[in-house]
Design a protein around this motif. Structure first.
Motif, PDB file in Angstrom:
ATOM      1  N   ASP A  77       0.832  -1.217   0.000  1.00  0.00           N
ATOM      2  CA  ASP A  77       0.000   0.000   0.000  1.00  0.00           C
ATOM      3  C   ASP A  77       0.857   1.254   0.000  1.00  0.00           C
ATOM      4  OD1 ASP A  77      -2.153  -1.696   0.179  1.00  0.00           O
ATOM      5  OD2 ASP A  77      -2.498  -1.362   2.318  1.00  0.00           O
ATOM      6  N   LEU A  78       2.121   1.102   0.454  1.00  0.00           N
ATOM      7  CA  LEU A  78       2.989   2.273   0.620  1.00  0.00           C
ATOM      8  C   LEU A  78       4.171   2.292  -0.341  1.00  0.00           C
ATOM      9  CD1 LEU A  78       3.255   2.529   4.517  1.00  0.00           C
ATOM     10  CD2 LEU A  78       1.649   3.686   3.002  1.00  0.00           C
ATOM     11  N   LEU A  79       4.641   1.124  -0.791  1.00  0.00           N
ATOM     12  CA  LEU A  79       5.830   1.043  -1.640  1.00  0.00           C
ATOM     13  C   LEU A  79       5.440   0.712  -3.075  1.00  0.00           C
ATOM     14  CD1 LEU A  79       8.204  -1.096   0.649  1.00  0.00           C
ATOM     15  CD2 LEU A  79       7.849   1.384   0.659  1.00  0.00           C
ATOM     16  N   THR A  80       6.135   1.306  -4.030  1.00  0.00           N
ATOM     17  CA  THR A  80       5.912   0.955  -5.431  1.00  0.00           C
ATOM     18  C   THR A  80       6.481  -0.430  -5.709  1.00  0.00           C
ATOM     19  OG1 THR A  80       8.004   1.950  -6.157  1.00  0.00           O
ATOM     20  CG2 THR A  80       6.060   3.385  -6.126  1.00  0.00           C
ATOM     21  N   ASP A  81       6.012  -1.063  -6.771  1.00  0.00           N
ATOM     22  CA  ASP A  81       6.485  -2.408  -7.108  1.00  0.00           C
ATOM     23  C   ASP A  81       7.991  -2.435  -7.362  1.00  0.00           C
ATOM     24  OD1 ASP A  81       3.917  -3.340  -6.874  1.00  0.00           O
ATOM     25  OD2 ASP A  81       3.488  -3.248  -9.027  1.00  0.00           O
TER      26      ASP A  81
END
Length: 231
Positions: free
Chosen positions: A120-124
């Motif tokens: 929810d907070l970090l990009t892939d």
């Protein structure tokens, strides 16, 4: 009080408007009082262009408007528009620091062990820079494994956010971390000692998520506290 000016115009020469604004930035270097400028194109109407310009105050905005370079660029902009641009003048009464909240939420998730929600907070394509690691940690799963390693080694693993600064797409967080050495850590058997470490992290944001992180912390101090070094 911060002041924001919204400039609305209709034009089929969006690229020319962009080039004109580049010329304004160059021509007013060292003179302009604007602190931030965003240009957006309406997704429902490709001819509708909006520029949002931020100033420290209304008075500074007026100084900016009175620059000869601003007047010249404005006249050229009018010529590119289908009709004279419209202006909306706003005194800012609330300025949310959403990037800071996202960074703070990351430290809260790590402290509470809510690692299933890191996506929810970090990009892939999250990229983590930490000088204590031989290789950079990459991706959401990589970050999850890294945090789990510390959580398994230290009971009561918790970050306390001490201070935050935000500018552009970056957030700097100064933190204190605490835990009790209750599991193996980098080959060091549990000592049951309480450990406290201070550090700072720079997070770079992209579309509301954290895309990159740089860590700087007192790792040597933590090793000293568990008896791994005697310096």
């Amino acid at each position: 009080m911060t002041f924001v000016q919204i400039v609305d115009c209709k034009t089929d020469r969006v690229d020319d408007v962009n080039r004109l604004l580049d010329q304004w930035v160059e021509a007013t270097q060292g003179k302009r009082t604007a602190t931030h400028s965003i240009v957006g194109k309406d997704r429902k109407d490709a001819h509708h262009v909006v520029e949002i310009v931020e100033f420290p105050s209304y008075e500074e905005a007026m100084r900016n408007s009175n620059l000869p370079e601003t007047n010249r660029i404005f006249e050229e902009m009018v010529a590119l528009c289908d009709a004279p641009p419209t202006f909306t003048d706003l005194d800012v009464v609330r300025d949310e620091q959403l990037n800071k909240a996202t960074a703070r939420r990351f430290f809260e998730m790590a402290s509470k062990g809510e690692l299933a929600r890191l996506g929810d907070l970090l990009t892939d394509d999250y990229h983590d820079h930490d000088a204590t690691n031989e290789e950079d940690v990459r991706g959401v799963d990589g970050a999850r494994v890294e945090i789990e390693m510390y959580r398994n080694a230290f009971r009561g693993f918790k970050f306390t956010v001490e201070d935050q600064l935000a500018e552009g797409d970056k957030v700097i967080t100064r933190w204190t971390w605490r835990g009790t050495h209750s599991g193996e850590f980098l080959g060091i058997a549990p000592t049951k000692k309480k450990v406290e470490m201070t550090g700072m992290t720079i997070h770079r944001m992209h579309e509301g998520k954290i895309q990159e992180g740089w860590w700087n912390f007192d790792f040597l101090g933590a090793l000293r506290q568990v008896g791994a070094v005697n310096m």
